[in-house]
Design an enzyme around this catalytic site. Structure first.
Site, PDB file in Angstrom:
ATOM      1  N   CYS A 137       5.106  -5.469  12.583  1.00 52.79           N
ATOM      2  CA  CYS A 137       3.991  -4.961  11.786  1.00 52.79           C
ATOM      3  C   CYS A 137       3.426  -6.136  10.988  1.00 52.79           C
ATOM      4  CB  CYS A 137       4.449  -3.900  10.791  1.00 52.79           C
ATOM      5  SG  CYS A 137       5.148  -2.435  11.527  1.00 52.79           S
ATOM      6  N   GLU A 156      -2.479   2.646   5.156  1.00 52.46           N
ATOM      7  CA  GLU A 156      -3.038   1.641   6.046  1.00 52.46           C
ATOM      8  C   GLU A 156      -3.874   2.212   7.188  1.00 52.46           C
ATOM      9  OE1 GLU A 156       0.543  -1.653   5.725  1.00 52.46           O
ATOM     10  OE2 GLU A 156       0.566  -0.279   7.439  1.00 52.46           O
ATOM     11  N   GLU A 201       2.731   3.153   1.381  1.00 54.01           N
ATOM     12  CA  GLU A 201       1.955   2.412   2.377  1.00 54.01           C
ATOM     13  C   GLU A 201       0.735   3.267   2.680  1.00 54.01           C
ATOM     14  OE1 GLU A 201       1.683  -0.407   3.483  1.00 54.01           O
ATOM     15  OE2 GLU A 201       3.601  -1.383   3.797  1.00 54.01           O
ATOM     16  N   HIS A 239       1.347  -3.427  -3.052  1.00 54.00           N
ATOM     17  CA  HIS A 239       2.148  -2.298  -2.578  1.00 54.00           C
ATOM     18  C   HIS A 239       2.955  -1.740  -3.755  1.00 54.00           C
ATOM     19  CE1 HIS A 239       1.102  -4.270   1.179  1.00 54.00           C
ATOM     20  NE2 HIS A 239       1.364  -3.125   1.771  1.00 54.00           N
ATOM     21  N   HIS A 243      -5.748  -0.224   3.120  1.00 56.37           N
ATOM     22  CA  HIS A 243      -5.926  -1.594   3.576  1.00 56.37           C
ATOM     23  C   HIS A 243      -5.651  -1.726   5.068  1.00 56.37           C
ATOM     24  CE1 HIS A 243      -1.642  -1.352   2.470  1.00 56.37           C
ATOM     25  NE2 HIS A 243      -1.441  -2.296   3.373  1.00 56.37           N
ATOM     26  N   HIS A 287      -0.273  -7.630   8.464  1.00 54.98           N
ATOM     27  CA  HIS A 287      -1.586  -7.485   7.858  1.00 54.98           C
ATOM     28  C   HIS A 287      -2.470  -8.641   8.329  1.00 54.98           C
ATOM     29  CE1 HIS A 287       1.220  -5.475   5.086  1.00 54.98           C
ATOM     30  NE2 HIS A 287       0.226  -4.628   4.903  1.00 54.98           N
ATOM     31  N   TYR A 329      -2.384   5.918   8.353  1.00 56.75           N
ATOM     32  CA  TYR A 329      -1.351   6.776   7.762  1.00 56.75           C
ATOM     33  C   TYR A 329      -1.179   6.440   6.282  1.00 56.75           C
ATOM     34  CZ  TYR A 329       1.931   2.906   7.553  1.00 56.75           C
ATOM     35  OH  TYR A 329       2.545   1.730   7.226  1.00 56.75           O
TER      36      TYR A 329
END
Length: 191
Positions: free
Chosen positions: A67, A116, A114, A25, A32, A69, A104
């Site tokens: 949130c 993602e 970001e 990041h 991703h 990953h 976004y």
């Protein structure tokens, strides 16, 4: 301690590799895999959180419940369950895929980006007070749906929250959000 990795994607949502989360990041963050979750209680309230003030990306902003990953090879349900436990000490039931195609790109004030593919999930709260992990969450508050919609107008809300609210608001109250077609998840992610 294992290095947390993110799943890198191509434009079609196919996995093209992995990278360490901590170093991925920056001002040119690669596309991703991620997810967002909204936890809803029996009264229809939504648990909204404020990100920890020392988070590397978007510190201190108000946002959805959780949130995260998905790890390489980890399904969405498992990733959501893991992160809700890690961030808030919560157990949930009835995970429902709501926005499978949400993606976004947003730039923070410090220039960190970001970028993602971020499917959105609703979860039902099973009880027990949230226990925010201070490394992840500064505050957690139950809010009415009307208050959630108002937060979308606040500049202190995360950009992904504001974009998600634009797509969630037309679906009605959170308890009534329809389940999306699981086949719309990116190829890199199983349910």
């Amino acid at each position: 301690m294992a290095i947390e990795e993110i799943v890198l994607l191509n434009a079609a949502g196919e996995a093209i590799g992995t990278a360490p989360k901590a170093t991925s990041h920056h001002r040119d963050t690669p596309y991703h895999l991620a997810f967002s979750c909204y936890v809803v209680d029996d009264e229809g309230r939504v648990l909204i959180t404020r990100r920890a003030l020392d988070k590397a990306t978007f510190p201190g902003v108000w946002t959805n419940t959780c949130c995260g990953h998905p790890a390489p090879g980890e399904g969405l349900r498992a990733a959501v369950t893991r992160r809700l436990g890690d961030e808030l000490g919560l157990s949930v039931t009835e995970l429902t895929l709501v926005l499978p195609e949400f993606d976004y790109r947003a730039t923070a004030a410090d220039g960190v980006v970001e970028h993602e593919r971020c499917p959105v999930v609703r979860a039902r709260w099973t009880g027990g007070e949230p226990r925010p992990n201070p490394e992840e969450v500064a505050e957690a508050q139950w809010r009415t749906w009307e208050e959630c919609l108002e937060l979308a107008e606040d500049p202190n809300a995360s950009p992904w929250y504001r974009m998600q609210m634009a797509q969630l608001a037309p679906l009605g109250l959170p308890a009534q959000w329809p389940a999306a077609d699981l086949s719309l998840l990116p190829p890199a992610l199983s349910w």
